[in-house]
Design a protein around this motif. Structure first.
Motif, PDB file in Angstrom:
ATOM      1  N   ASP A  59       0.824  -1.210   0.000  1.00  0.00           N
ATOM      2  CA  ASP A  59       0.000   0.000   0.000  1.00  0.00           C
ATOM      3  C   ASP A  59       0.860   1.263   0.000  1.00  0.00           C
ATOM      4  OD1 ASP A  59      -2.315  -1.469  -0.031  1.00  0.00           O
ATOM      5  OD2 ASP A  59      -2.905  -1.023   2.035  1.00  0.00           O
ATOM      6  N   VAL A  60       1.978   1.223   0.718  1.00  0.00           N
ATOM      7  CA  VAL A  60       2.857   2.399   0.765  1.00  0.00           C
ATOM      8  C   VAL A  60       3.454   2.669  -0.615  1.00  0.00           C
ATOM      9  CG1 VAL A  60       4.933   3.410   1.785  1.00  0.00           C
ATOM     10  CG2 VAL A  60       3.392   2.043   3.207  1.00  0.00           C
ATOM     11  N   VAL A  61       3.925   1.611  -1.263  1.00  0.00           N
ATOM     12  CA  VAL A  61       4.483   1.770  -2.611  1.00  0.00           C
ATOM     13  C   VAL A  61       3.392   2.225  -3.583  1.00  0.00           C
ATOM     14  CG1 VAL A  61       5.661   0.615  -4.521  1.00  0.00           C
ATOM     15  CG2 VAL A  61       6.264   0.044  -2.152  1.00  0.00           C
ATOM     16  N   ALA A  62       2.192   1.676  -3.417  1.00  0.00           N
ATOM     17  CA  ALA A  62       1.073   2.085  -4.274  1.00  0.00           C
ATOM     18  C   ALA A  62       0.760   3.562  -4.083  1.00  0.00           C
ATOM     19  CB  ALA A  62      -0.157   1.238  -3.969  1.00  0.00           C
ATOM     20  N   HIS A  63       0.816   4.019  -2.835  1.00  0.00           N
ATOM     21  CA  HIS A  63       0.561   5.430  -2.547  1.00  0.00           C
ATOM     22  C   HIS A  63       1.580   6.325  -3.247  1.00  0.00           C
ATOM     23  CE1 HIS A  63       0.863   9.253  -0.527  1.00  0.00           C
ATOM     24  NE2 HIS A  63       1.970   8.877   0.097  1.00  0.00           N
ATOM     25  N   ILE A  64       2.863   5.985  -3.138  1.00  0.00           N
ATOM     26  CA  ILE A  64       3.894   6.826  -3.753  1.00  0.00           C
ATOM     27  C   ILE A  64       3.763   6.800  -5.275  1.00  0.00           C
ATOM     28  CG2 ILE A  64       6.353   7.271  -3.961  1.00  0.00           C
ATOM     29  CD1 ILE A  64       6.759   5.862  -1.282  1.00  0.00           C
ATOM     30  N   GLY A  65       3.549   5.607  -5.820  1.00  0.00           N
ATOM     31  CA  GLY A  65       3.386   5.507  -7.268  1.00  0.00           C
ATOM     32  C   GLY A  65       2.181   6.276  -7.772  1.00  0.00           C
ATOM     33  N   ALA A  66       1.072   6.192  -7.037  1.00  0.00           N
ATOM     34  CA  ALA A  66      -0.148   6.906  -7.435  1.00  0.00           C
ATOM     35  C   ALA A  66       0.059   8.410  -7.369  1.00  0.00           C
ATOM     36  CB  ALA A  66      -1.304   6.486  -6.536  1.00  0.00           C
ATOM     37  N   MET A 106       7.562  15.266  -3.455  1.00  0.00           N
ATOM     38  CA  MET A 106       7.929  13.897  -3.762  1.00  0.00           C
ATOM     39  C   MET A 106       9.238  13.490  -3.092  1.00  0.00           C
ATOM     40  SD  MET A 106       5.267  13.040  -5.108  1.00  0.00           S
ATOM     41  CE  MET A 106       5.836  11.355  -4.975  1.00  0.00           C
ATOM     42  N   THR A 107      10.169  14.428  -2.920  1.00  0.00           N
ATOM     43  CA  THR A 107      11.376  14.094  -2.154  1.00  0.00           C
ATOM     44  C   THR A 107      11.006  13.810  -0.710  1.00  0.00           C
ATOM     45  OG1 THR A 107      12.737  15.498  -3.589  1.00  0.00           O
ATOM     46  CG2 THR A 107      13.660  14.909  -1.453  1.00  0.00           C
ATOM     47  N   PHE A 108      10.138  14.619  -0.151  1.00  0.00           N
ATOM     48  CA  PHE A 108       9.646  14.399   1.211  1.00  0.00           C
ATOM     49  C   PHE A 108       8.946  13.049   1.331  1.00  0.00           C
ATOM     50  CE2 PHE A 108       5.698  14.610   3.747  1.00  0.00           C
ATOM     51  CZ  PHE A 108       6.245  14.652   5.029  1.00  0.00           C
ATOM     52  N   ASP A 109       8.067  12.746   0.382  1.00  0.00           N
ATOM     53  CA  ASP A 109       7.338  11.478   0.423  1.00  0.00           C
ATOM     54  C   ASP A 109       8.290  10.290   0.396  1.00  0.00           C
ATOM     55  OD1 ASP A 109       4.629  11.759   0.798  1.00  0.00           O
ATOM     56  OD2 ASP A 109       4.069  10.928  -1.146  1.00  0.00           O
ATOM     57  N   HIS A 110       9.218  10.295  -0.544  1.00  0.00           N
ATOM     58  CA  HIS A 110      10.162   9.185  -0.646  1.00  0.00           C
ATOM     59  C   HIS A 110      11.033   9.078   0.613  1.00  0.00           C
ATOM     60  CE1 HIS A 110       9.137   9.128  -4.931  1.00  0.00           C
ATOM     61  NE2 HIS A 110       9.736   7.949  -4.998  1.00  0.00           N
ATOM     62  N   LEU A 144      10.302   5.809   3.043  1.00  0.00           N
ATOM     63  CA  LEU A 144      11.382   4.826   2.995  1.00  0.00           C
ATOM     64  C   LEU A 144      12.014   4.638   4.366  1.00  0.00           C
ATOM     65  CD1 LEU A 144      13.232   2.962   1.370  1.00  0.00           C
ATOM     66  CD2 LEU A 144      14.663   4.957   0.855  1.00  0.00           C
ATOM     67  N   ARG A 145      12.300   5.740   5.044  1.00  0.00           N
ATOM     68  CA  ARG A 145      13.038   5.654   6.309  1.00  0.00           C
ATOM     69  C   ARG A 145      12.169   5.332   7.516  1.00  0.00           C
ATOM     70  NH1 ARG A 145      15.394   8.436   2.715  1.00  0.00           N
ATOM     71  NH2 ARG A 145      17.676   8.553   2.575  1.00  0.00           N
ATOM     72  N   HIS A 146      10.921   5.768   7.492  1.00  0.00           N
ATOM     73  CA  HIS A 146      10.104   5.632   8.691  1.00  0.00           C
ATOM     74  C   HIS A 146       8.949   4.645   8.553  1.00  0.00           C
ATOM     75  CE1 HIS A 146      12.494   8.855  10.251  1.00  0.00           C
ATOM     76  NE2 HIS A 146      12.117   9.668   9.290  1.00  0.00           N
ATOM     77  N   ASP A 147       8.713   4.135   7.364  1.00  0.00           N
ATOM     78  CA  ASP A 147       7.641   3.157   7.156  1.00  0.00           C
ATOM     79  C   ASP A 147       8.172   1.858   6.556  1.00  0.00           C
ATOM     80  OD1 ASP A 147       5.768   5.073   8.051  1.00  0.00           O
ATOM     81  OD2 ASP A 147       5.587   5.906   6.045  1.00  0.00           O
ATOM     82  N   ILE A 148       8.867   1.949   5.439  1.00  0.00           N
ATOM     83  CA  ILE A 148       9.265   0.751   4.706  1.00  0.00           C
ATOM     84  C   ILE A 148      10.421   0.023   5.385  1.00  0.00           C
ATOM     85  CG2 ILE A 148      10.184  -0.109   2.529  1.00  0.00           C
ATOM     86  CD1 ILE A 148       8.615   2.092   1.094  1.00  0.00           C
ATOM     87  N   ALA A 149      11.514   0.725   5.652  1.00  0.00           N
ATOM     88  CA  ALA A 149      12.686   0.063   6.252  1.00  0.00           C
ATOM     89  C   ALA A 149      12.354  -0.584   7.599  1.00  0.00           C
ATOM     90  CB  ALA A 149      13.841   1.056   6.394  1.00  0.00           C
ATOM     91  N   PRO A 150      11.660   0.105   8.521  1.00  0.00           N
ATOM     92  CA  PRO A 150      11.331  -0.538   9.798  1.00  0.00           C
ATOM     93  C   PRO A 150      10.435  -1.772   9.623  1.00  0.00           C
ATOM     94  CG  PRO A 150      11.102   1.840   9.986  1.00  0.00           C
ATOM     95  CD  PRO A 150      11.288   1.536   8.534  1.00  0.00           C
ATOM     96  N   ALA A 151       9.475  -1.696   8.691  1.00  0.00           N
ATOM     97  CA  ALA A 151       8.572  -2.827   8.482  1.00  0.00           C
ATOM     98  C   ALA A 151       9.309  -4.049   7.949  1.00  0.00           C
ATOM     99  CB  ALA A 151       7.444  -2.430   7.532  1.00  0.00           C
ATOM    100  N   PRO A 164      18.278   3.782   5.564  1.00  0.00           N
ATOM    101  CA  PRO A 164      19.325   4.282   4.671  1.00  0.00           C
ATOM    102  C   PRO A 164      19.767   5.682   5.060  1.00  0.00           C
ATOM    103  CG  PRO A 164      17.189   4.321   3.583  1.00  0.00           C
ATOM    104  CD  PRO A 164      16.988   3.602   4.876  1.00  0.00           C
ATOM    105  N   GLY A 165      20.973   6.024   4.674  1.00  0.00           N
ATOM    106  CA  GLY A 165      21.491   7.347   4.962  1.00  0.00           C
ATOM    107  C   GLY A 165      20.843   8.403   4.088  1.00  0.00           C
ATOM    108  N   THR A 166      21.247   9.637   4.312  1.00  0.00           N
ATOM    109  CA  THR A 166      20.744  10.739   3.500  1.00  0.00           C
ATOM    110  C   THR A 166      21.910  11.684   3.255  1.00  0.00           C
ATOM    111  OG1 THR A 166      19.001  12.399   3.281  1.00  0.00           O
ATOM    112  CG2 THR A 166      19.961  12.104   5.483  1.00  0.00           C
TER     113      THR A 166
END
Length: 218
Positions: free
Chosen positions: A3-10, A90-94, A98-105, A111-113
């Motif tokens: 769903d998170v990836v779908a949200h960003i793609g949409a 979109m930079t904010f979204d990614h 990525l850092r607070h939803d996808i990686a922890p899950a 990842p660094g920044t």
């Protein structure tokens, strides 16, 4: 996770299709995002990834087009310079997902920044804070605060009455809030309570706490 990836793609796709009108006109961005995701739920993972890969690549192209001459609305968040809305949002979204939803899950290391990415993220977030103050007009917010974010991409911002958000320290701030730039996206989106972080507050602590509770970037 899908769903998170779908949200960003949409969201990426919406900038290039009539869906952008929905995103502009709706008054609840989170509900709009939910609707986009619900339409995609049940799709194969491969289709979700393909949509993301195609349209996120287009965002990279669009971000290089000079669009700051025009201002565009984004749901209840208000109006933004076109370039800031596309590249910043979109930079904010990614960065945030990525850092607070996808990686922890996934149990993966965050990842660094870098300073450039963080500067873009923070520029977008401060623009949202400005519009949030403009829309809400909180009666209690009568004195400015200074926000100091340390580390790569950080800086100093003055946030004051009348939805004033500008770089540089406030003149006689009621409080100064100091923390790490890398932490700001997590607590300013209410993914975590700001009290969990090592924020240093000088001045009127109660006023600063009320401001920190008010801020919520979506």
């Amino acid at each position: 996770m899908q769903d998170v990836v779908a949200h960003i793609g949409a969201t990426c796709r919406s900038f290039f299709t009539p869906s952008v009108l929905t995103m502009m006109r709706m008054r609840d961005l989170e509900r709009t995002n939910d609707l986009f995701v619900e339409k995609r739920r049940g799709r194969p993972v491969s289709q979700t990834l393909a949509e993301y890969e195609r349209w996120s690549g287009m965002i990279g192209v669009a971000a290089r087009v000079p669009l700051n001459w025009t201002r565009l609305p984004m749901a209840e968040l208000g109006w933004f310079p076109g370039g800031v809305m596309i590249a910043g949002a979109m930079t904010f979204d990614h960065h945030t997902h990525l850092r607070h939803d996808i990686a922890p899950a996934l149990g993966r290391p965050v990842p660094g920044t870098d300073a450039n990415r963080m500067a873009v993220v923070l520029e977008w977030m401060m623009a949202v804070v400005r519009n949030q103050l403009r829309a809400a007009r909180p009666e209690w917010f009568v004195r400015p605060v200074t926000i100091e974010l340390e580390g790569p991409g950080g800086g100093i911002w003055s946030v004051g009455p009348g939805a004033v958000v500008k770089t540089g320290p406030s003149d006689k701030p009621a409080a100064t809030i100091t923390g790490r730039a890398i932490d700001f996206p997590e607590w300013a989106t209410h993914r975590a309570d700001w009290r969990r972080w090592d924020l240093r507050i000088s001045g009127d602590a109660d006023y600063a706490a009320r401001f920190l509770d008010f801020v919520r970037v979506v």
